[in-house]
Scaffold this motif. Structure first.
Motif, PDB file in Angstrom:
ATOM      1  N   GLN A 271       0.391  -1.437   0.398  1.00 39.36           N
ATOM      2  CA  GLN A 271       0.254  -0.411  -0.030  1.00 39.36           C
ATOM      3  C   GLN A 271       0.671   0.952   0.135  1.00 39.36           C
ATOM      4  O   GLN A 271       0.602   2.090  -0.996  1.00 39.36           O
ATOM      5  N   LEU A 272       1.887   1.333   0.997  1.00 40.70           N
ATOM      6  CA  LEU A 272       2.699   2.497   0.689  1.00 40.70           C
ATOM      7  C   LEU A 272       3.328   2.683  -0.186  1.00 40.70           C
ATOM      8  O   LEU A 272       3.899   3.918  -0.722  1.00 40.70           O
ATOM      9  N   ARG A 273       3.961   1.709  -1.320  1.00 39.58           N
ATOM     10  CA  ARG A 273       4.510   1.515  -2.239  1.00 39.58           C
ATOM     11  C   ARG A 273       4.077   1.933  -3.625  1.00 39.58           C
ATOM     12  O   ARG A 273       4.267   2.655  -4.197  1.00 39.58           O
ATOM     13  N   GLY A 274       2.515   1.657  -2.678  1.00 42.87           N
ATOM     14  CA  GLY A 274       1.733   2.180  -4.412  1.00 42.87           C
ATOM     15  C   GLY A 274       2.262   1.968  -5.542  1.00 42.87           C
ATOM     16  O   GLY A 274       2.727   0.865  -6.050  1.00 42.87           O
ATOM     17  N   ASN A 275       1.970   2.899  -6.687  1.00 42.09           N
ATOM     18  CA  ASN A 275       2.672   2.748  -8.094  1.00 42.09           C
ATOM     19  C   ASN A 275       4.414   2.782  -8.468  1.00 42.09           C
ATOM     20  O   ASN A 275       4.365   2.675  -9.659  1.00 42.09           O
ATOM     21  N   MET A 276       4.716   3.334  -7.450  1.00 36.35           N
ATOM     22  CA  MET A 276       5.812   2.934  -7.308  1.00 36.35           C
ATOM     23  C   MET A 276       6.701   1.204  -7.370  1.00 36.35           C
ATOM     24  O   MET A 276       6.154   0.417  -6.941  1.00 36.35           O
ATOM     25  N   SER A 277       7.398   1.378  -8.212  1.00 37.87           N
ATOM     26  CA  SER A 277       8.382  -0.027  -8.989  1.00 37.87           C
ATOM     27  C   SER A 277       8.741  -0.735  -7.443  1.00 37.87           C
ATOM     28  O   SER A 277       9.977   0.548  -6.724  1.00 37.87           O
ATOM     29  N   ARG A 278       8.796  -2.299  -7.549  1.00 44.40           N
ATOM     30  CA  ARG A 278      10.308  -2.613  -6.407  1.00 44.40           C
ATOM     31  C   ARG A 278      11.143  -1.805  -7.181  1.00 44.40           C
ATOM     32  O   ARG A 278      11.841  -2.026  -6.308  1.00 44.40           O
ATOM     33  N   ARG A 279      11.757  -1.548  -8.113  1.00 38.54           N
ATOM     34  CA  ARG A 279      13.326  -1.746  -8.924  1.00 38.54           C
ATOM     35  C   ARG A 279      13.782  -0.124  -8.402  1.00 38.54           C
ATOM     36  O   ARG A 279      14.385   0.029  -7.559  1.00 38.54           O
ATOM     37  N   GLN A 280      12.438   0.584  -7.823  1.00 37.74           N
ATOM     38  CA  GLN A 280      12.727   2.193  -7.625  1.00 37.74           C
ATOM     39  C   GLN A 280      12.680   1.947  -6.609  1.00 37.74           C
ATOM     40  O   GLN A 280      13.441   3.508  -5.871  1.00 37.74           O
ATOM     41  N   LEU A 281      11.707   1.619  -5.747  1.00 35.67           N
ATOM     42  CA  LEU A 281      12.705   1.300  -4.092  1.00 35.67           C
ATOM     43  C   LEU A 281      13.422   0.946  -3.829  1.00 35.67           C
ATOM     44  O   LEU A 281      14.039   1.643  -3.018  1.00 35.67           O
ATOM     45  N   GLU A 282      13.909  -0.283  -4.635  1.00 31.10           N
ATOM     46  CA  GLU A 282      15.910  -0.240  -4.366  1.00 31.10           C
ATOM     47  C   GLU A 282      16.545   0.939  -4.789  1.00 31.10           C
ATOM     48  O   GLU A 282      17.191   0.658  -3.259  1.00 31.10           O
ATOM     49  N   GLN A 283      16.139   1.702  -5.361  1.00 27.77           N
ATOM     50  CA  GLN A 283      17.280   2.428  -6.069  1.00 27.77           C
ATOM     51  C   GLN A 283      16.975   3.702  -4.535  1.00 27.77           C
ATOM     52  O   GLN A 283      17.773   4.084  -4.427  1.00 27.77           O
ATOM     53  N   ILE A 284      16.269   3.479  -4.296  1.00 22.75           N
ATOM     54  CA  ILE A 284      15.896   4.665  -3.373  1.00 22.75           C
ATOM     55  C   ILE A 284      16.366   4.288  -2.015  1.00 22.75           C
ATOM     56  O   ILE A 284      17.043   5.297  -1.350  1.00 22.75           O
ATOM     57  N   THR A 285      16.644   3.142  -1.710  1.00 21.30           N
ATOM     58  CA  THR A 285      17.214   2.796  -0.448  1.00 21.30           C
ATOM     59  C   THR A 285      18.873   2.648  -0.758  1.00 21.30           C
ATOM     60  O   THR A 285      19.259   2.736   0.404  1.00 21.30           O
ATOM     61  N   VAL A 286      18.962   2.018  -2.164  1.00 16.90           N
ATOM     62  CA  VAL A 286      20.708   2.830  -2.108  1.00 16.90           C
ATOM     63  C   VAL A 286      21.360   3.685  -2.500  1.00 16.90           C
ATOM     64  O   VAL A 286      22.158   4.170  -1.094  1.00 16.90           O
ATOM     65  N   GLU A 287      20.262   5.069  -2.471  1.00 14.26           N
ATOM     66  CA  GLU A 287      20.270   6.539  -2.180  1.00 14.26           C
ATOM     67  C   GLU A 287      20.436   7.246  -0.546  1.00 14.26           C
ATOM     68  O   GLU A 287      21.747   7.193  -0.087  1.00 14.26           O
ATOM     69  N   LEU A 288      20.004   5.579   0.082  1.00 17.01           N
ATOM     70  CA  LEU A 288      19.762   6.331   1.210  1.00 17.01           C
ATOM     71  C   LEU A 288      21.084   5.603   2.447  1.00 17.01           C
ATOM     72  O   LEU A 288      20.937   5.798   3.459  1.00 17.01           O
ATOM     73  N   GLY A 289      21.743   4.865   1.488  1.00 17.63           N
ATOM     74  CA  GLY A 289      22.681   4.335   2.231  1.00 17.63           C
ATOM     75  C   GLY A 289      23.113   2.611   2.395  1.00 17.63           C
ATOM     76  O   GLY A 289      23.332   2.266   2.709  1.00 17.63           O
ATOM     77  N   GLN A 290      21.380   1.780   2.437  1.00 14.28           N
ATOM     78  CA  GLN A 290      20.993   0.593   3.252  1.00 14.28           C
ATOM     79  C   GLN A 290      19.785   0.486   2.068  1.00 14.28           C
ATOM     80  O   GLN A 290      19.004  -0.006   2.088  1.00 14.28           O
ATOM     81  N   LYS A 291      20.659  -0.470   0.744  1.00 10.15           N
ATOM     82  CA  LYS A 291      20.148  -1.596  -0.227  1.00 10.15           C
ATOM     83  C   LYS A 291      18.975  -2.219   0.120  1.00 10.15           C
ATOM     84  O   LYS A 291      19.358  -3.034   0.719  1.00 10.15           O
ATOM     85  N   VAL A 292      18.024  -2.261   0.155  1.00 13.07           N
ATOM     86  CA  VAL A 292      17.337  -3.314  -0.279  1.00 13.07           C
ATOM     87  C   VAL A 292      16.827  -4.129  -1.363  1.00 13.07           C
ATOM     88  O   VAL A 292      15.962  -3.290  -1.971  1.00 13.07           O
ATOM     89  N   ALA A 293      17.078  -5.016  -1.784  1.00 12.11           N
ATOM     90  CA  ALA A 293      17.199  -5.662  -3.269  1.00 12.11           C
ATOM     91  C   ALA A 293      15.761  -6.382  -3.572  1.00 12.11           C
ATOM     92  O   ALA A 293      15.080  -6.202  -2.721  1.00 12.11           O
ATOM     93  N   HIS A 294      15.381  -5.736  -4.462  1.00 15.64           N
ATOM     94  CA  HIS A 294      13.390  -5.911  -5.453  1.00 15.64           C
ATOM     95  C   HIS A 294      13.161  -7.410  -5.339  1.00 15.64           C
ATOM     96  O   HIS A 294      11.813  -6.936  -4.817  1.00 15.64           O
ATOM     97  N   GLN A 295      14.231  -8.259  -5.180  1.00 17.06           N
ATOM     98  CA  GLN A 295      14.037  -9.266  -5.222  1.00 17.06           C
ATOM     99  C   GLN A 295      13.090  -9.371  -3.364  1.00 17.06           C
ATOM    100  O   GLN A 295      12.715 -10.396  -3.197  1.00 17.06           O
ATOM    101  N   TYR A 296      13.872  -8.572  -2.321  1.00 22.85           N
ATOM    102  CA  TYR A 296      13.928  -8.906  -1.451  1.00 22.85           C
ATOM    103  C   TYR A 296      12.633  -8.480  -1.289  1.00 22.85           C
ATOM    104  O   TYR A 296      11.793  -8.796  -0.075  1.00 22.85           O
ATOM    105  N   ILE A 297      12.289  -7.456  -1.530  1.00 22.74           N
ATOM    106  CA  ILE A 297      11.170  -6.603  -1.094  1.00 22.74           C
ATOM    107  C   ILE A 297       9.671  -7.417  -2.119  1.00 22.74           C
ATOM    108  O   ILE A 297       8.610  -7.191  -0.293  1.00 22.74           O
ATOM    109  N   GLN A 298      10.051  -8.110  -2.921  1.00 25.46           N
ATOM    110  CA  GLN A 298       9.006  -9.536  -3.301  1.00 25.46           C
ATOM    111  C   GLN A 298       8.795 -10.028  -1.920  1.00 25.46           C
ATOM    112  O   GLN A 298       7.286 -10.184  -1.921  1.00 25.46           O
ATOM    113  N   GLN A 299       9.649 -10.313  -1.695  1.00 29.01           N
ATOM    114  CA  GLN A 299       9.483 -11.610  -0.801  1.00 29.01           C
ATOM    115  C   GLN A 299       8.824 -10.625   0.242  1.00 29.01           C
ATOM    116  O   GLN A 299       7.959 -11.976   1.224  1.00 29.01           O
ATOM    117  N   LEU A 300       8.911  -9.753   0.940  1.00 30.87           N
ATOM    118  CA  LEU A 300       8.415  -9.168   1.848  1.00 30.87           C
ATOM    119  C   LEU A 300       6.543  -8.646   1.587  1.00 30.87           C
ATOM    120  O   LEU A 300       6.275  -8.622   2.546  1.00 30.87           O
TER     121      LEU A 300
END
Length: 110
Positions: free
Chosen positions: A34-63
């Motif tokens: 719900q919070l991710r909304g229309n943002m793709s998992r890869r876009q969310l991954e990129q934001i986490t990279v920019e924040l200094g703690q990468k969360v891979a899009h595959q892991y986001i799918q698992q979550l």
């Protein structure tokens, strides 16, 4: 900590600094999607990279699909590190109370 005592819930407050992982279930998965909304998992991954703690899009799918992935684990329970929850909160402009409805944010000045 949440415990049951004679059918009543008991809540104990612990500084998040002492928590390593959180149990992750369907409620948290639905909130993440719900919070991710229309943002793709890869876009969310990129934001986490920019924040200094990468969360891979595959892991986001698992979550977002904890039941499917938890069955592959010995414990049968998916857990998520405090660091991952924190960076997801930052990336999604959310806080821990969005994922854990019993959580309360308390600021203590020592």
């Amino acid at each position: 900590m949440l415990a049951s005592n004679n059918g009543r819930k008991m809540i104990t407050m612990i500084d998040i600094e002492h928590i390593a992982t959180f149990k992750w279930g369907n409620f948290q998965a639905e909130k993440l999607a719900q919070l991710r909304g229309n943002m793709s998992r890869r876009q969310l991954e990129q934001i986490t990279v920019e924040l200094g703690q990468k969360v891979a899009h595959q892991y986001i799918q698992q979550l977002e699909q904890p039941d499917y992935y938890a069955t592959r684990l010995k414990s049968g329970t998916l857990t998520v590190s405090t660091e991952v929850v924190n960076v997801l909160c930052q990336a999604l402009n959310a806080d821990i109370t969005d994922f854990f409805d019993t959580a309360k944010i308390v600021t203590v000045v020592a």
